[in-house]
Design a protein around this motif. Structure first.
Motif, short mmCIF file in Angstrom:
data_model
loop_
_atom_site.label_atom_id
_atom_site.label_comp_id
_atom_site.label_asym_id
_atom_site.label_seq_id
_atom_site.Cartn_x
_atom_site.Cartn_y
_atom_site.Cartn_z
N PRO A 326 1.22 -0.85 0.07
CA PRO A 326 0.08 0.01 0.46
C PRO A 326 0.84 1.22 -0.28
O PRO A 326 0.54 2.36 0.30
CB PRO A 326 -0.72 0.11 1.06
N HIS A 327 2.49 0.77 0.05
CA HIS A 327 2.87 2.40 -0.08
C HIS A 327 2.44 3.25 -1.21
O HIS A 327 2.41 2.94 -2.02
CB HIS A 327 4.83 2.45 -0.01
N TYR A 328 2.56 5.27 -0.29
CA TYR A 328 2.25 5.90 -1.19
C TYR A 328 0.96 6.32 -1.70
O TYR A 328 0.84 7.05 -2.93
CB TYR A 328 3.07 5.90 -2.19
N THR A 329 0.31 4.24 -1.75
CA THR A 329 -0.90 4.69 -3.02
C THR A 329 -1.92 5.67 -2.29
O THR A 329 -2.95 6.75 -3.09
CB THR A 329 -1.75 3.27 -2.76
N SER A 330 -1.97 6.30 -1.18
CA SER A 330 -2.91 7.83 -1.12
C SER A 330 -2.18 8.80 -1.24
O SER A 330 -2.84 10.24 -1.17
CB SER A 330 -3.05 7.48 0.52
N GLN A 331 -1.29 8.77 -1.64
CA GLN A 331 -0.02 10.15 -1.82
C GLN A 331 -0.10 10.62 -3.32
O GLN A 331 0.07 11.88 -3.52
CB GLN A 331 1.06 10.23 -0.78
N THR A 350 -6.03 17.26 -4.15
CA THR A 350 -5.68 18.05 -5.38
C THR A 350 -3.99 18.02 -5.77
O THR A 350 -3.64 18.51 -4.93
CB THR A 350 -7.10 18.94 -4.96
N CYS A 351 -4.48 17.96 -6.97
CA CYS A 351 -3.32 17.93 -7.98
C CYS A 351 -2.63 19.31 -8.55
O CYS A 351 -3.90 19.59 -9.38
CB CYS A 351 -2.49 16.84 -8.73
N LYS A 352 -1.55 19.47 -8.42
CA LYS A 352 -1.44 20.86 -9.65
C LYS A 352 -2.45 20.41 -11.11
O LYS A 352 -2.38 21.58 -12.07
CB LYS A 352 0.16 21.57 -9.73
N CYS A 353 -2.09 18.94 -11.95
CA CYS A 353 -2.10 18.93 -12.83
C CYS A 353 -3.33 19.62 -13.42
O CYS A 353 -4.08 18.86 -14.34
CB CYS A 353 -1.69 17.48 -12.93
N GLY A 354 -4.16 19.46 -11.99
CA GLY A 354 -5.64 19.76 -12.23
C GLY A 354 -6.70 18.63 -11.83
O GLY A 354 -8.13 18.30 -12.29
N CYS A 355 -6.10 17.73 -11.32
CA CYS A 355 -6.88 16.10 -11.17
C CYS A 355 -7.76 16.78 -9.69
O CYS A 355 -7.14 16.99 -8.65
CB CYS A 355 -5.26 15.27 -11.14
N VAL A 356 -9.10 16.23 -9.66
CA VAL A 356 -9.68 16.69 -8.52
C VAL A 356 -10.21 15.75 -7.58
O VAL A 356 -11.25 14.81 -8.65
CB VAL A 356 -10.13 17.94 -8.48
N LEU A 357 -9.85 14.56 -6.68
CA LEU A 357 -10.57 13.28 -6.80
C LEU A 357 -10.77 13.72 -5.35
O LEU A 357 -10.06 14.04 -4.29
CB LEU A 357 -9.73 12.32 -7.63
N GLN A 358 -11.68 12.44 -4.69
CA GLN A 358 -11.72 12.17 -3.76
C GLN A 358 -10.09 11.20 -2.90
O GLN A 358 -9.99 10.42 -3.94
CB GLN A 358 -12.79 11.23 -2.79
N ARG A 359 -10.18 11.40 -1.65
CA ARG A 359 -9.02 10.84 -1.39
C ARG A 359 -8.53 8.75 -1.50
O ARG A 359 -7.85 8.18 -2.28
CB ARG A 359 -8.21 10.93 0.14
N ASP A 360 -10.13 8.22 -1.14
CA ASP A 360 -9.65 7.08 -1.32
C ASP A 360 -10.38 6.30 -2.53
O ASP A 360 -9.27 5.77 -3.32
CB ASP A 360 -10.81 6.64 0.13
N HIS A 361 -10.29 7.13 -3.85
CA HIS A 361 -10.78 6.88 -4.79
C HIS A 361 -9.66 6.96 -5.59
O HIS A 361 -9.54 6.17 -6.40
CB HIS A 361 -12.10 7.23 -5.41
N ALA A 362 -8.98 8.22 -5.27
CA ALA A 362 -7.51 8.34 -6.02
C ALA A 362 -6.55 6.68 -5.28
O ALA A 362 -5.91 7.18 -6.00
CB ALA A 362 -6.51 9.28 -5.37
N ALA A 363 -6.82 7.13 -3.99
CA ALA A 363 -5.94 5.77 -3.58
C ALA A 363 -5.93 4.31 -4.40
O ALA A 363 -5.63 3.42 -5.78
CB ALA A 363 -6.34 5.29 -2.62
N ALA A 364 -7.81 3.84 -4.93
CA ALA A 364 -8.15 2.74 -5.25
C ALA A 364 -6.95 2.88 -6.87
O ALA A 364 -7.01 1.93 -7.61
CB ALA A 364 -9.90 2.77 -5.22
N ILE A 365 -7.50 3.79 -6.84
CA ILE A 365 -6.77 3.92 -9.00
C ILE A 365 -5.86 3.87 -8.97
O ILE A 365 -5.06 2.71 -9.48
CB ILE A 365 -7.47 5.10 -9.27
N ASN A 366 -4.96 4.34 -8.02
CA ASN A 366 -3.55 3.83 -7.83
C ASN A 366 -3.08 2.32 -7.45
O ASN A 366 -2.00 1.62 -8.06
CB ASN A 366 -2.78 4.47 -6.89
N ILE A 367 -4.22 1.95 -6.42
CA ILE A 367 -4.39 0.61 -6.07
C ILE A 367 -4.41 -0.42 -7.91
O ILE A 367 -3.27 -1.23 -7.88
CB ILE A 367 -5.01 -0.10 -5.14
#
Ligand SMILES: [Zn+2]
Length: 408
Positions: A326-331, A350-367
């Motif tokens: 799980p390392h860094y998946t939420s960052q 919230t990222c400079k590239c314009g990506c705004v997502l609910q935190r866990d949703h972003a983590a799930a995509i990374n996973i």
């Protein structure tokens, strides 16, 4: 990773109904099991190194016990053997820990005082043709028990039943059938892939942005357990009232763990039916911070169970279930890969590239992405892949152990 196509152990459980004398006989059989196990441990302790006590030696010793003690002889011979195997299990685990130089305690085998089950193998019992009764045929006198429950043991041939266990729980005795099944059930491929993030706020969040809510029994359970626990300490020590309160507490626990199992199973079945690949975090029990927050600890247990069911259904349906670190998946930003540091209380990515997502949703995509990378890298060349283990179509190493997880 777990993937379909192998046979697996399924455990079907029924509540057993009998009379007082029969329950007494079960208790006797359970006690005998513990006696044999402990005797074997003692035999091993007393033996010298040169004796080289192994599983076969304990099995031979168990026949000596049968000759020496009539109450051991009364228990089915394969059940006595199974009891000796329990001793060997404890001993070999100790050896393994020593060999691997596991830090901390090595688990030197101890004598057991609280055994709660007796295990038969393929003899000493017979199933009634009415499909709702089992008769134990050895000289312990358990006799015919009624089976209450919704699983239908008779959809499986009797010869696929490898073990029959009687287990004592807070609310009575249960009969478990360990069935060897060719698990593969044809479920059509959906072309869908999913990543799951386990969180406190929701049971899990998937890479499509769906939040699976925490089951409502969780919060209720916390209250009930605390209440039952308090009642134990209100009663005087050593008195009957305290024993009753303790039993009530144990029953509450049991009830919750059953609900948790049902929940984990139904959710996992759903996920593995609708996806070909499911990636989730590798939550290691040992690495998890011990915490005193009851709701969270109940949830942890729920995830572990959920995960073993994911692996179980992946195998059953011929799909792929895969755990990643799980390392860094939420960052990390799932869109551009930049690290976006955030504390636990920050719920939005919230990222400079314009990506705004609910935190866990972003983590799930990374996973999910991590899982696909893992598959891609181990698929090429495959130097890390052991030849002895089964592989799936992508050439990724798999392990087949889901059935084992379900037993306890
Ligand atoms: Zn970004």
């Amino acid at each position: 990773m777990v993937q379909g196509g192998e046979s697996s152990v399924l455990v079907l459980e029924y509540k057993a109904k009998g009379n007082k004398a029969q329950y007494q006989a079960i208790e006797e059989a359970i006690k005998t099991t513990q006696f044999v196990r402990n005797k074997c441990i003692r035999y091993w302790m007393d033996a010298s190194r040169e004796d080289n006590i192994n599983n076969a030696a304990l099995s031979r010793y168990s026949t000596v016990l049968r000759a020496d003690f009539p109450f051991v002889a009364a228990l089915n011979s394969m059940a006595v053997q199974a009891a000796a195997e329990r001793a060997w299990f404890a001993i070999s685990r100790f050896y393994d820990n020593c060999k691997k130089n596991k830090p901390g305690k090595k688990g030197y085998p101890r004598f057991q005082h609280d055994n709660r089950s007796v295990e038969y193998k393929t003899s000493g019992w017979s199933l009634h043709p009415t499909k709702r009764r089992i008769t134990f045929t050895d000289k312990k006198g358990i006799g015919k028990l009624k089976l209450m429950g919704k699983w239908d043991i008779h959809t499986y041939p009797v010869k696929s039943v490898k073990r029959v266990r009687i287990v004592r729980r807070a609310d009575g005795f249960y009969v478990q059938f360990c069935v060897d099944v060719e698990c593969k059930e044809q479920v059509s491929s959906t072309g869908q892939e999913i990543g799951l993030d386990f969180g406190l706020e929701h049971f899990y969040t998937d890479s499509n942005g769906y939040h699976e809510p925490n089951p409502c029994f969780l919060r209720k359970a916390e209250k009930q357990i605390k209440h039952a626990q308090r009642r134990i300490y209100k009663k005087e020590k050593g008195k009957n009232g305290r024993k009753k309160a303790r039993n009530r507490y144990a029953r509450k626990h049991l009830k919750i763990s059953r609900k948790r199992t049902e929940h984990a199973k139904s959710r996992a079945r759903h996920v593995m039916r609708s996806n070909d690949l499911c990636v989730y975090e590798n939550l290691q029990v040992k690495n998890m911070v011990r915490n005193h927050h009851l709701a969270k600890s109940i949830n942890d247990a729920g995830w572990r169970q959920f995960r073993s069911y994911l692996e179980y259904f992946a195998q059953k349906y011929g799909k792929v279930a895969l755990a990643v670190e799980p390392h860094y998946t939420s960052q990390q930003c799932p869109q551009c890969g930049t690290m976006v540091k955030k504390s636990l209380s920050t719920r939005t990515h919230t990222c400079k590239c314009g990506c705004v997502l609910q935190r866990d949703h972003a983590a799930a995509i990374n996973i999910l992405r991590k899982g696909k990378e893992k598959i891609a890298t181990s698929g090429h060349g495959g130097s890390k892949v052991s030849k002895r283990k089964p592989r799936n179509a992508r050439g990724v190493e798999t392990s087949v152990q889901s059935g084992a997880i379900l037993i306890e």
